[in-house]
Design a protein around this motif. Structure first.
Motif, PDB file in Angstrom:
ATOM      1  N   ARG A 127       4.771  -5.831  -9.225  1.00  0.00           N
ATOM      2  CA  ARG A 127       5.096  -4.487  -9.713  1.00  0.00           C
ATOM      3  C   ARG A 127       5.942  -4.529 -10.981  1.00  0.00           C
ATOM      4  O   ARG A 127       6.051  -3.531 -11.680  1.00  0.00           O
ATOM      5  CB  ARG A 127       5.834  -3.690  -8.643  1.00  0.00           C
ATOM      6  N   TYR A 147      -3.155  -6.285  -7.713  1.00  0.00           N
ATOM      7  CA  TYR A 147      -2.217  -5.336  -8.306  1.00  0.00           C
ATOM      8  C   TYR A 147      -2.057  -4.107  -7.411  1.00  0.00           C
ATOM      9  O   TYR A 147      -0.950  -3.677  -7.112  1.00  0.00           O
ATOM     10  CB  TYR A 147      -2.738  -4.933  -9.686  1.00  0.00           C
ATOM     11  N   TYR A 173       1.213  -2.140  -4.711  1.00  0.00           N
ATOM     12  CA  TYR A 173       1.642  -0.745  -4.700  1.00  0.00           C
ATOM     13  C   TYR A 173       1.357  -0.071  -3.360  1.00  0.00           C
ATOM     14  O   TYR A 173       2.190   0.657  -2.821  1.00  0.00           O
ATOM     15  CB  TYR A 173       0.971   0.016  -5.841  1.00  0.00           C
ATOM     16  N   LEU A 178      -4.400   6.719 -10.118  1.00  0.00           N
ATOM     17  CA  LEU A 178      -3.773   5.855 -11.127  1.00  0.00           C
ATOM     18  C   LEU A 178      -4.627   4.612 -11.361  1.00  0.00           C
ATOM     19  O   LEU A 178      -4.804   4.155 -12.487  1.00  0.00           O
ATOM     20  CB  LEU A 178      -2.373   5.435 -10.675  1.00  0.00           C
ATOM     21  N   LYS A 204      -7.593   4.907 -13.632  1.00  0.00           N
ATOM     22  CA  LYS A 204      -7.276   4.779 -15.053  1.00  0.00           C
ATOM     23  C   LYS A 204      -6.996   3.322 -15.440  1.00  0.00           C
ATOM     24  O   LYS A 204      -7.284   2.922 -16.559  1.00  0.00           O
ATOM     25  CB  LYS A 204      -6.085   5.677 -15.410  1.00  0.00           C
ATOM     26  N   ALA A 208      -9.728   0.898 -16.979  1.00  0.00           N
ATOM     27  CA  ALA A 208     -10.018   0.822 -18.418  1.00  0.00           C
ATOM     28  C   ALA A 208      -9.489  -0.486 -18.998  1.00  0.00           C
ATOM     29  O   ALA A 208     -10.075  -1.043 -19.931  1.00  0.00           O
ATOM     30  CB  ALA A 208      -9.399   2.018 -19.142  1.00  0.00           C
ATOM     31  N   ILE A 209      -8.372  -0.993 -18.427  1.00  0.00           N
ATOM     32  CA  ILE A 209      -7.751  -2.210 -18.958  1.00  0.00           C
ATOM     33  C   ILE A 209      -8.665  -3.419 -18.749  1.00  0.00           C
ATOM     34  O   ILE A 209      -8.593  -4.399 -19.493  1.00  0.00           O
ATOM     35  CB  ILE A 209      -6.367  -2.401 -18.300  1.00  0.00           C
ATOM     36  N   TYR A 238     -13.182  10.303 -18.454  1.00  0.00           N
ATOM     37  CA  TYR A 238     -12.116   9.905 -17.531  1.00  0.00           C
ATOM     38  C   TYR A 238     -11.358  11.133 -17.028  1.00  0.00           C
ATOM     39  O   TYR A 238     -10.987  11.206 -15.861  1.00  0.00           O
ATOM     40  CB  TYR A 238     -11.125   8.952 -18.215  1.00  0.00           C
ATOM     41  N   TRP A 239     -11.136  12.075 -17.932  1.00  0.00           N
ATOM     42  CA  TRP A 239     -10.410  13.286 -17.561  1.00  0.00           C
ATOM     43  C   TRP A 239     -11.140  13.988 -16.421  1.00  0.00           C
ATOM     44  O   TRP A 239     -10.551  14.363 -15.398  1.00  0.00           O
ATOM     45  CB  TRP A 239     -10.288  14.208 -18.774  1.00  0.00           C
ATOM     46  N   VAL A 280     -10.817  11.980 -13.178  1.00  0.00           N
ATOM     47  CA  VAL A 280      -9.489  12.071 -12.583  1.00  0.00           C
ATOM     48  C   VAL A 280      -9.277  13.442 -11.942  1.00  0.00           C
ATOM     49  O   VAL A 280      -8.789  13.551 -10.815  1.00  0.00           O
ATOM     50  CB  VAL A 280      -8.412  11.782 -13.655  1.00  0.00           C
ATOM     51  N   GLU A 281      -9.686  14.503 -12.657  1.00  0.00           N
ATOM     52  CA  GLU A 281      -9.528  15.844 -12.106  1.00  0.00           C
ATOM     53  C   GLU A 281     -10.378  16.009 -10.846  1.00  0.00           C
ATOM     54  O   GLU A 281      -9.950  16.613  -9.864  1.00  0.00           O
ATOM     55  CB  GLU A 281      -9.914  16.906 -13.147  1.00  0.00           C
TER      56      GLU A 281
END
Lengths: 214, 222
Positions: free
Chosen positions: B63, B98, B102, B155, B158, B161-162, B196-197, B200-201
Protein backbone atom coordinates in the motif's frame (compact mmCIF):
# COMPACT_ATOMS: atom_id res chain seq x y z
CA UNK A 1 24.91 0.72 -6.21
CA UNK A 2 27.45 3.45 -5.94
CA UNK A 3 26.96 6.51 -3.77
CA UNK A 4 26.71 8.66 -6.88
CA UNK A 5 23.73 6.72 -8.22
CA UNK A 6 22.02 6.73 -4.83
CA UNK A 7 22.40 10.50 -4.72
CA UNK A 8 20.72 10.70 -8.12
CA UNK A 9 17.82 8.63 -6.78
CA UNK A 10 17.51 10.90 -3.75
CA UNK A 11 17.55 13.99 -5.97
CA UNK A 12 14.74 12.45 -8.03
CA UNK A 13 12.86 11.61 -4.82
CA UNK A 14 13.09 15.29 -3.88
CA UNK A 15 11.48 16.14 -7.18
CA UNK A 16 8.70 13.61 -6.54
CA UNK A 17 8.01 15.21 -3.15
CA UNK A 18 8.05 18.71 -4.64
CA UNK A 19 5.68 17.74 -7.49
CA UNK A 20 3.28 16.08 -5.07
CA UNK A 21 3.37 18.91 -2.53
CA UNK A 22 2.72 21.60 -5.14
CA UNK A 23 -0.10 19.54 -6.66
CA UNK A 24 -1.70 18.89 -3.27
CA UNK A 25 -1.66 22.61 -2.46
CA UNK A 26 -3.03 23.76 -5.83
CA UNK A 27 -5.52 20.91 -5.66
CA UNK A 28 -6.63 22.05 -2.20
CA UNK A 29 -7.34 25.56 -3.50
CA UNK A 30 -9.27 24.25 -6.52
CA UNK A 31 -10.97 21.68 -4.30
CA UNK A 32 -12.22 24.42 -1.96
CA UNK A 33 -13.78 26.25 -4.90
CA UNK A 34 -15.33 23.08 -6.30
CA UNK A 35 -16.65 22.21 -2.85
CA UNK A 36 -18.17 25.69 -2.47
CA UNK A 37 -19.75 25.36 -5.93
CA UNK A 38 -21.15 21.93 -5.12
CA UNK A 39 -22.66 23.06 -1.81
CA UNK A 40 -24.13 26.20 -3.39
CA UNK A 41 -27.95 26.39 -3.57
CA UNK A 42 -27.54 27.92 -7.04
CA UNK A 43 -27.92 25.18 -9.66
CA UNK A 44 -25.67 27.08 -12.11
CA UNK A 45 -22.85 26.46 -9.64
CA UNK A 46 -23.75 23.13 -8.08
CA UNK A 47 -24.27 21.21 -11.34
CA UNK A 48 -20.85 22.14 -12.81
CA UNK A 49 -19.34 21.31 -9.41
CA UNK A 50 -20.93 17.88 -9.42
CA UNK A 51 -19.87 17.32 -13.03
CA UNK A 52 -16.27 18.27 -12.22
CA UNK A 53 -16.05 15.79 -9.35
CA UNK A 54 -17.69 13.00 -11.34
CA UNK A 55 -15.49 13.57 -14.39
CA UNK A 56 -12.13 13.85 -12.65
CA UNK A 57 -12.88 10.94 -10.35
CA UNK A 58 -14.24 8.84 -13.21
CA UNK A 59 -11.28 8.98 -15.59
CA UNK A 60 -7.96 7.24 -14.83
CA UNK A 61 -5.22 9.70 -13.89
CA UNK A 62 -2.98 8.24 -16.59
CA UNK A 63 -5.57 9.11 -19.26
CA UNK A 64 -6.01 12.59 -17.77
CA UNK A 65 -2.25 13.16 -17.90
CA UNK A 66 -1.94 11.91 -21.48
CA UNK A 67 -4.90 14.05 -22.49
CA UNK A 68 -3.63 17.25 -20.86
CA UNK A 69 -0.11 16.66 -22.14
CA UNK A 70 -1.34 16.30 -25.72
CA UNK A 71 -4.35 18.62 -25.65
CA UNK A 72 -2.49 21.76 -24.59
CA UNK A 73 -0.10 21.80 -27.60
CA UNK A 74 -3.01 20.95 -29.92
CA UNK A 75 -4.75 24.07 -28.63
CA UNK A 76 -1.58 26.06 -29.27
CA UNK A 77 -0.52 26.28 -25.60
CA UNK A 78 3.12 25.32 -25.25
CA UNK A 79 4.09 24.41 -21.70
CA UNK A 80 6.93 22.33 -20.28
CA UNK A 81 5.96 18.78 -19.36
CA UNK A 82 6.37 19.54 -15.63
CA UNK A 83 3.58 22.11 -15.87
CA UNK A 84 1.30 19.65 -17.66
CA UNK A 85 2.09 17.06 -15.00
CA UNK A 86 1.32 19.41 -12.11
CA UNK A 87 -1.87 20.55 -13.85
CA UNK A 88 -3.00 16.93 -14.25
CA UNK A 89 -2.22 15.95 -10.66
CA UNK A 90 -3.81 19.12 -9.23
CA UNK A 91 -7.03 18.87 -11.24
CA UNK A 92 -7.42 15.24 -10.27
CA UNK A 93 -6.71 15.62 -6.56
CA UNK A 94 -8.99 18.68 -6.45
CA UNK A 95 -11.99 16.45 -7.23
CA UNK A 96 -11.14 14.08 -4.37
CA UNK A 97 -10.34 16.90 -1.95
CA UNK A 98 -13.60 18.67 -2.83
CA UNK A 99 -15.49 15.54 -1.77
CA UNK A 100 -13.52 15.28 1.47
CA UNK A 101 -14.15 18.95 2.27
CA UNK A 102 -17.83 18.59 1.50
CA UNK A 103 -18.01 15.76 4.01
CA UNK A 104 -16.23 17.95 6.57
CA UNK A 105 -18.46 20.99 6.08
CA UNK A 106 -21.60 18.89 6.20
CA UNK A 107 -20.52 17.28 9.48
CA UNK A 108 -20.25 20.57 11.37
CA UNK A 109 -22.86 20.20 14.16
CA UNK A 110 -25.94 22.29 13.47
CA UNK A 111 -26.22 23.32 17.10
CA UNK A 112 -22.98 25.27 16.89
CA UNK A 113 -24.24 27.30 13.94
CA UNK A 114 -27.58 27.92 15.64
CA UNK A 115 -25.74 29.12 18.74
CA UNK A 116 -23.60 31.41 16.55
CA UNK A 117 -26.78 32.82 15.01
CA UNK A 118 -28.17 33.42 18.50
CA UNK A 119 -25.19 35.51 19.55
CA UNK A 120 -25.42 37.45 16.29
CA UNK A 121 -22.30 36.25 14.46
CA UNK A 122 -22.20 37.28 10.81
CA UNK A 123 -22.15 34.47 8.20
CA UNK A 124 -18.53 35.34 7.38
CA UNK A 125 -17.49 35.14 11.00
CA UNK A 126 -19.32 31.83 11.35
CA UNK A 127 -17.35 30.55 8.40
CA UNK A 128 -13.93 31.65 9.59
CA UNK A 129 -14.42 31.01 13.32
CA UNK A 130 -16.60 27.90 13.37
CA UNK A 131 -17.27 26.10 10.11
CA UNK A 132 -13.82 26.25 8.49
CA UNK A 133 -11.76 25.27 11.58
CA UNK A 134 -14.06 22.36 12.44
CA UNK A 135 -14.34 21.17 8.82
CA UNK A 136 -10.56 21.34 8.46
CA UNK A 137 -9.99 19.27 11.58
CA UNK A 138 -12.55 16.72 10.43
CA UNK A 139 -10.99 16.42 6.96
CA UNK A 140 -7.37 16.28 8.10
CA UNK A 141 -7.16 12.44 8.10
CA UNK A 142 -8.64 12.36 4.60
CA UNK A 143 -6.19 15.05 3.48
CA UNK A 144 -3.23 13.02 4.77
CA UNK A 145 -4.60 9.99 2.97
CA UNK A 146 -4.96 11.99 -0.23
CA UNK A 147 -1.38 13.27 0.10
CA UNK A 148 -0.14 9.67 0.22
CA UNK A 149 -2.28 8.71 -2.77
CA UNK A 150 -0.96 11.66 -4.78
CA UNK A 151 2.62 10.87 -3.83
CA UNK A 152 2.12 7.38 -5.26
CA UNK A 153 0.14 8.65 -8.25
CA UNK A 154 2.94 11.09 -9.08
CA UNK A 155 4.86 8.05 -10.38
CA UNK A 156 2.55 8.23 -13.41
CA UNK A 157 3.96 11.56 -14.58
CA UNK A 158 7.03 9.58 -15.64
CA UNK A 159 5.07 8.66 -18.80
CA UNK A 160 4.89 12.29 -19.92
CA UNK A 161 8.65 12.58 -19.60
CA UNK A 162 9.05 14.29 -16.24
CA UNK A 163 12.16 13.05 -14.46
CA UNK A 164 11.07 12.01 -10.98
CA UNK A 165 11.77 9.00 -8.82
CA UNK A 166 10.10 6.36 -11.01
CA UNK A 167 11.55 7.78 -14.22
CA UNK A 168 15.01 7.94 -12.67
CA UNK A 169 14.75 4.29 -11.58
CA UNK A 170 13.64 3.43 -15.11
CA UNK A 171 16.57 5.26 -16.70
CA UNK A 172 19.14 3.83 -14.30
CA UNK A 173 17.88 0.27 -14.64
CA UNK A 174 17.85 0.56 -18.42
CA UNK A 175 21.47 1.73 -18.51
CA UNK A 176 22.74 -0.74 -15.91
CA UNK A 177 20.53 -3.79 -16.60
CA UNK A 178 19.73 -3.96 -12.90
CA UNK A 179 15.97 -3.32 -12.69
CA UNK A 180 15.55 -5.36 -9.49
CA UNK A 181 17.96 -3.13 -7.61
CA UNK A 182 16.75 0.23 -8.84
CA UNK A 183 13.01 -0.45 -8.64
CA UNK A 184 13.46 -1.90 -5.14
CA UNK A 185 15.37 1.18 -4.03
CA UNK A 186 12.70 3.42 -5.59
CA UNK A 187 9.99 1.42 -3.81
CA UNK A 188 11.89 1.71 -0.53
CA UNK A 189 12.17 5.48 -0.90
CA UNK A 190 8.43 5.79 -1.66
CA UNK A 191 7.71 3.68 1.40
CA UNK A 192 9.82 5.89 3.67
CA UNK A 193 8.11 9.03 2.36
CA UNK A 194 4.64 7.50 2.75
CA UNK A 195 5.32 6.38 6.30
CA UNK A 196 6.71 9.83 7.13
CA UNK A 197 3.56 11.52 5.83
CA UNK A 198 1.35 9.06 7.72
CA UNK A 199 3.34 9.59 10.92
CA UNK A 200 3.25 13.37 10.57
CA UNK A 201 -0.47 13.18 9.91
CA UNK A 202 -1.29 11.25 13.05
CA UNK A 203 0.94 13.60 15.05
CA UNK A 204 -0.95 16.61 13.68
CA UNK A 205 -4.27 14.91 14.44
CA UNK A 206 -3.23 14.35 18.04
CA UNK A 207 -2.10 17.95 18.39
CA UNK A 208 -5.35 19.30 16.95
CA UNK A 209 -7.48 17.01 19.03
CA UNK A 210 -9.42 18.87 21.70
CA UNK A 211 -11.46 16.63 23.91
CA UNK A 212 -15.08 17.37 24.52
CA UNK A 213 -15.42 19.53 21.43
CA UNK A 214 -16.77 18.55 18.02
CA UNK B 1 -7.31 22.09 -34.36
CA UNK B 2 -10.05 19.95 -35.87
CA UNK B 3 -11.69 17.08 -34.09
CA UNK B 4 -12.50 13.98 -36.11
CA UNK B 5 -13.67 10.96 -34.19
CA UNK B 6 -14.33 9.04 -37.42
CA UNK B 7 -10.66 8.13 -37.65
CA UNK B 8 -10.93 6.37 -34.31
CA UNK B 9 -14.34 4.79 -34.86
CA UNK B 10 -13.05 3.14 -38.03
CA UNK B 11 -10.99 0.86 -35.77
CA UNK B 12 -13.88 -0.24 -33.55
CA UNK B 13 -13.21 -4.02 -33.66
CA UNK B 14 -9.73 -3.55 -32.19
CA UNK B 15 -11.10 -1.22 -29.53
CA UNK B 16 -13.76 -3.75 -28.54
CA UNK B 17 -11.14 -6.49 -28.25
CA UNK B 18 -9.08 -4.22 -25.99
CA UNK B 19 -12.18 -3.37 -23.98
CA UNK B 20 -12.68 -7.09 -23.38
CA UNK B 21 -9.07 -7.44 -22.14
CA UNK B 22 -9.60 -4.54 -19.70
CA UNK B 23 -12.85 -6.00 -18.41
CA UNK B 24 -11.67 -9.57 -17.90
CA UNK B 25 -8.43 -8.58 -16.21
CA UNK B 26 -10.44 -6.27 -13.98
CA UNK B 27 -13.03 -8.89 -13.05
CA UNK B 28 -10.65 -11.84 -12.59
CA UNK B 29 -8.13 -9.86 -10.51
CA UNK B 30 -10.84 -8.35 -8.32
CA UNK B 31 -12.63 -11.64 -7.69
CA UNK B 32 -9.31 -13.30 -6.80
CA UNK B 33 -8.34 -10.35 -4.62
CA UNK B 34 -11.61 -10.38 -2.69
CA UNK B 35 -11.09 -14.03 -1.71
CA UNK B 36 -7.36 -13.61 -1.05
CA UNK B 37 -7.99 -10.40 0.87
CA UNK B 38 -10.56 -12.18 3.03
CA UNK B 39 -8.03 -14.97 3.58
CA UNK B 40 -5.31 -12.50 4.60
CA UNK B 41 -7.64 -10.70 7.02
CA UNK B 42 -8.77 -14.02 8.52
CA UNK B 43 -5.20 -15.30 8.92
CA UNK B 44 -4.20 -12.05 10.56
CA UNK B 45 -7.09 -12.33 12.99
CA UNK B 46 -6.86 -16.02 13.90
CA UNK B 47 -3.28 -16.94 12.96
CA UNK B 48 -0.19 -16.69 15.18
CA UNK B 49 1.25 -13.28 16.01
CA UNK B 50 4.30 -13.65 13.75
CA UNK B 51 2.02 -14.30 10.76
CA UNK B 52 -0.06 -11.24 11.60
CA UNK B 53 3.07 -9.08 11.75
CA UNK B 54 4.49 -10.54 8.54
CA UNK B 55 1.24 -10.04 6.61
CA UNK B 56 0.88 -6.56 8.04
CA UNK B 57 4.36 -5.65 6.80
CA UNK B 58 3.57 -7.01 3.33
CA UNK B 59 0.27 -5.13 3.18
CA UNK B 60 1.95 -1.90 4.29
CA UNK B 61 4.70 -2.32 1.67
CA UNK B 62 2.18 -2.92 -1.11
CA UNK B 63 0.00 0.00 0.00
CA UNK B 64 2.99 2.31 0.45
CA UNK B 65 4.55 1.97 -2.98
CA UNK B 66 3.15 3.06 -6.37
CA UNK B 67 1.40 0.41 -8.45
CA UNK B 68 3.58 1.39 -11.41
CA UNK B 69 6.80 0.66 -9.49
CA UNK B 70 5.41 -2.72 -8.42
CA UNK B 71 4.57 -3.53 -12.03
CA UNK B 72 8.06 -2.52 -13.19
CA UNK B 73 9.62 -4.62 -10.47
CA UNK B 74 7.51 -7.62 -11.48
CA UNK B 75 7.78 -7.23 -15.24
CA UNK B 76 11.37 -6.03 -15.66
CA UNK B 77 12.89 -7.34 -12.43
CA UNK B 78 11.06 -10.68 -12.42
CA UNK B 79 13.16 -12.30 -15.18
CA UNK B 80 16.30 -11.78 -13.06
CA UNK B 81 14.90 -14.10 -10.39
CA UNK B 82 13.45 -16.60 -12.87
CA UNK B 83 9.98 -15.08 -13.11
CA UNK B 84 9.57 -14.31 -16.82
CA UNK B 85 5.96 -13.36 -17.45
CA UNK B 86 4.20 -12.13 -20.56
CA UNK B 87 2.47 -8.75 -20.20
CA UNK B 88 -1.03 -10.13 -19.54
CA UNK B 89 -0.08 -12.65 -16.80
CA UNK B 90 2.23 -10.03 -15.26
CA UNK B 91 -0.55 -7.46 -15.31
CA UNK B 92 -3.05 -9.90 -13.85
CA UNK B 93 -0.65 -10.94 -11.09
CA UNK B 94 0.28 -7.33 -10.32
CA UNK B 95 -3.36 -6.22 -10.17
CA UNK B 96 -4.30 -9.17 -7.94
CA UNK B 97 -1.47 -8.62 -5.46
CA UNK B 98 -2.09 -4.87 -5.30
CA UNK B 99 -5.85 -5.18 -4.78
CA UNK B 100 -5.50 -8.04 -2.29
CA UNK B 101 -3.63 -5.70 0.06
CA UNK B 102 -6.42 -3.13 -0.09
CA UNK B 103 -9.27 -5.66 0.18
CA UNK B 104 -7.59 -7.30 3.17
CA UNK B 105 -7.69 -3.96 4.99
CA UNK B 106 -11.40 -3.59 4.17
CA UNK B 107 -12.10 -7.04 5.60
CA UNK B 108 -9.95 -6.37 8.66
CA UNK B 109 -12.03 -3.28 9.40
CA UNK B 110 -15.16 -5.36 8.72
CA UNK B 111 -14.12 -7.99 11.27
CA UNK B 112 -13.47 -5.28 13.84
CA UNK B 113 -16.85 -3.63 13.22
CA UNK B 114 -18.90 -6.69 14.15
CA UNK B 115 -20.34 -6.28 17.66
CA UNK B 116 -18.49 -8.50 20.15
CA UNK B 117 -21.86 -9.46 21.63
CA UNK B 118 -22.79 -11.39 18.48
CA UNK B 119 -19.63 -13.49 18.74
CA UNK B 120 -20.05 -14.02 22.48
CA UNK B 121 -23.65 -15.11 21.95
CA UNK B 122 -22.54 -17.59 19.29
CA UNK B 123 -19.88 -18.96 21.65
CA UNK B 124 -22.47 -19.30 24.42
CA UNK B 125 -24.73 -21.49 22.29
CA UNK B 126 -21.71 -23.66 21.49
CA UNK B 127 -20.87 -22.74 17.89
CA UNK B 128 -17.35 -23.73 16.84
CA UNK B 129 -14.91 -21.14 15.49
CA UNK B 130 -15.53 -22.33 11.91
CA UNK B 131 -19.27 -22.05 12.39
CA UNK B 132 -18.93 -18.59 13.90
CA UNK B 133 -16.92 -17.43 10.91
CA UNK B 134 -19.30 -18.98 8.38
CA UNK B 135 -22.63 -18.28 10.06
CA UNK B 136 -22.05 -15.01 11.92
CA UNK B 137 -18.97 -13.12 10.75
CA UNK B 138 -19.12 -13.63 7.00
CA UNK B 139 -22.82 -12.78 6.52
CA UNK B 140 -22.66 -9.73 8.77
CA UNK B 141 -19.41 -8.57 7.28
CA UNK B 142 -20.64 -8.92 3.71
CA UNK B 143 -23.19 -6.21 4.40
CA UNK B 144 -20.70 -4.00 6.20
CA UNK B 145 -17.96 -4.12 3.59
CA UNK B 146 -20.06 -4.10 0.42
CA UNK B 147 -19.94 -0.32 -0.14
CA UNK B 148 -16.16 -0.24 0.35
CA UNK B 149 -15.69 -3.23 -1.93
CA UNK B 150 -17.71 -1.56 -4.69
CA UNK B 151 -15.64 1.57 -4.20
CA UNK B 152 -12.41 -0.43 -4.35
CA UNK B 153 -13.49 -2.29 -7.48
CA UNK B 154 -14.17 1.06 -9.18
CA UNK B 155 -10.74 2.38 -8.16
CA UNK B 156 -9.20 -0.79 -9.58
CA UNK B 157 -11.05 -0.32 -12.88
CA UNK B 158 -9.13 2.92 -13.25
CA UNK B 159 -5.85 1.31 -12.20
CA UNK B 160 -6.11 -1.08 -15.19
CA UNK B 161 -5.10 1.88 -17.40
CA UNK B 162 -1.63 1.70 -15.82
CA UNK B 163 -1.19 -1.81 -17.25
CA UNK B 164 -0.74 -0.15 -20.65
CA UNK B 165 2.73 0.98 -19.52
CA UNK B 166 3.91 -2.65 -19.35
CA UNK B 167 2.28 -3.21 -22.78
CA UNK B 168 -0.80 -5.16 -21.74
CA UNK B 169 -3.06 -4.76 -24.81
CA UNK B 170 -5.93 -3.15 -22.89
CA UNK B 171 -8.01 -0.06 -23.71
CA UNK B 172 -5.50 2.68 -22.97
CA UNK B 173 -2.67 1.03 -24.90
CA UNK B 174 -4.75 0.10 -27.94
CA UNK B 175 -6.70 3.35 -28.21
CA UNK B 176 -3.48 5.34 -27.68
CA UNK B 177 -1.73 3.35 -30.41
CA UNK B 178 -4.63 3.85 -32.82
CA UNK B 179 -4.58 7.55 -32.02
CA UNK B 180 -0.87 7.77 -32.85
CA UNK B 181 -1.23 5.81 -36.08
CA UNK B 182 -4.14 7.96 -37.27
CA UNK B 183 -2.52 11.23 -36.13
CA UNK B 184 -5.55 11.75 -33.89
CA UNK B 185 -4.10 11.24 -30.41
CA UNK B 186 -6.17 13.96 -28.72
CA UNK B 187 -9.40 12.54 -30.15
CA UNK B 188 -8.35 9.08 -29.03
CA UNK B 189 -7.67 10.28 -25.47
CA UNK B 190 -10.95 12.23 -25.31
CA UNK B 191 -12.84 9.14 -26.40
CA UNK B 192 -10.93 7.02 -23.92
CA UNK B 193 -11.74 9.43 -21.08
CA UNK B 194 -15.45 9.30 -21.95
CA UNK B 195 -15.30 5.53 -22.11
CA UNK B 196 -13.79 5.15 -18.65
CA UNK B 197 -16.12 7.78 -17.25
CA UNK B 198 -19.09 5.82 -18.54
CA UNK B 199 -17.72 2.54 -17.14
CA UNK B 200 -17.04 4.06 -13.72
CA UNK B 201 -20.45 5.73 -13.48
CA UNK B 202 -22.13 2.50 -14.61
CA UNK B 203 -20.27 0.41 -12.00
CA UNK B 204 -21.16 2.94 -9.31
CA UNK B 205 -24.81 2.79 -10.35
CA UNK B 206 -24.87 -1.02 -10.31
CA UNK B 207 -23.10 -1.03 -6.96
CA UNK B 208 -25.74 1.27 -5.45
CA UNK B 209 -28.51 -1.02 -6.74
CA UNK B 210 -26.78 -4.04 -5.17
CA UNK B 211 -26.45 -2.20 -1.86
CA UNK B 212 -30.13 -1.22 -1.89
CA UNK B 213 -31.14 -4.80 -2.68
CA UNK B 214 -29.00 -6.26 0.10
CA UNK B 215 -29.73 -3.62 2.71
CA UNK B 216 -32.69 -5.63 4.02
CA UNK B 217 -30.17 -8.10 5.43
CA UNK B 218 -28.39 -5.41 7.39
CA UNK B 219 -28.44 -6.06 11.13
CA UNK B 220 -29.41 -3.35 13.57
CA UNK B 221 -26.50 -1.81 15.40
CA UNK B 222 -26.74 -2.06 19.13
Amino acid sequence: MSMRLFELMLWAAGKTVLLSAVSIMIGFAIGLMVCAAKLSPNKLLSIPGRLYVSLFRGVPLLVQLLLIYNLLPALGIMVPSVVAAIAGLSLCTAAYQAENLRGGFQSVPRGLLEAADMVGMSPWKQLTRIRAPIAFRLTLPALVNEAILILKASSLVSVVGVIELTRMAQNLSASSFRPLLFYSVAGGIYLVICWTIAGGGSLAERMLKTEGRA
Amino acid sequence: MSIDFGLIFARMPEILAAFWVTVWIWIVSNVLAVFLGFGVATLRRYGPLWLDLLLRLLVEIIRGTPFLVQLFLLYFGGPFIGLSLDPIPAGLLGMTVYSTAYYSEIFRAGYNAIPVGHIEAAECVGLTRGQIIRRILVPEMTMLVLPQCVNMAILMMKETAILSIITVPELTLVVGAIGSQQYAFVEAMLLLALFYWFLVELSGFLGRIAEARLSKFRFAHS
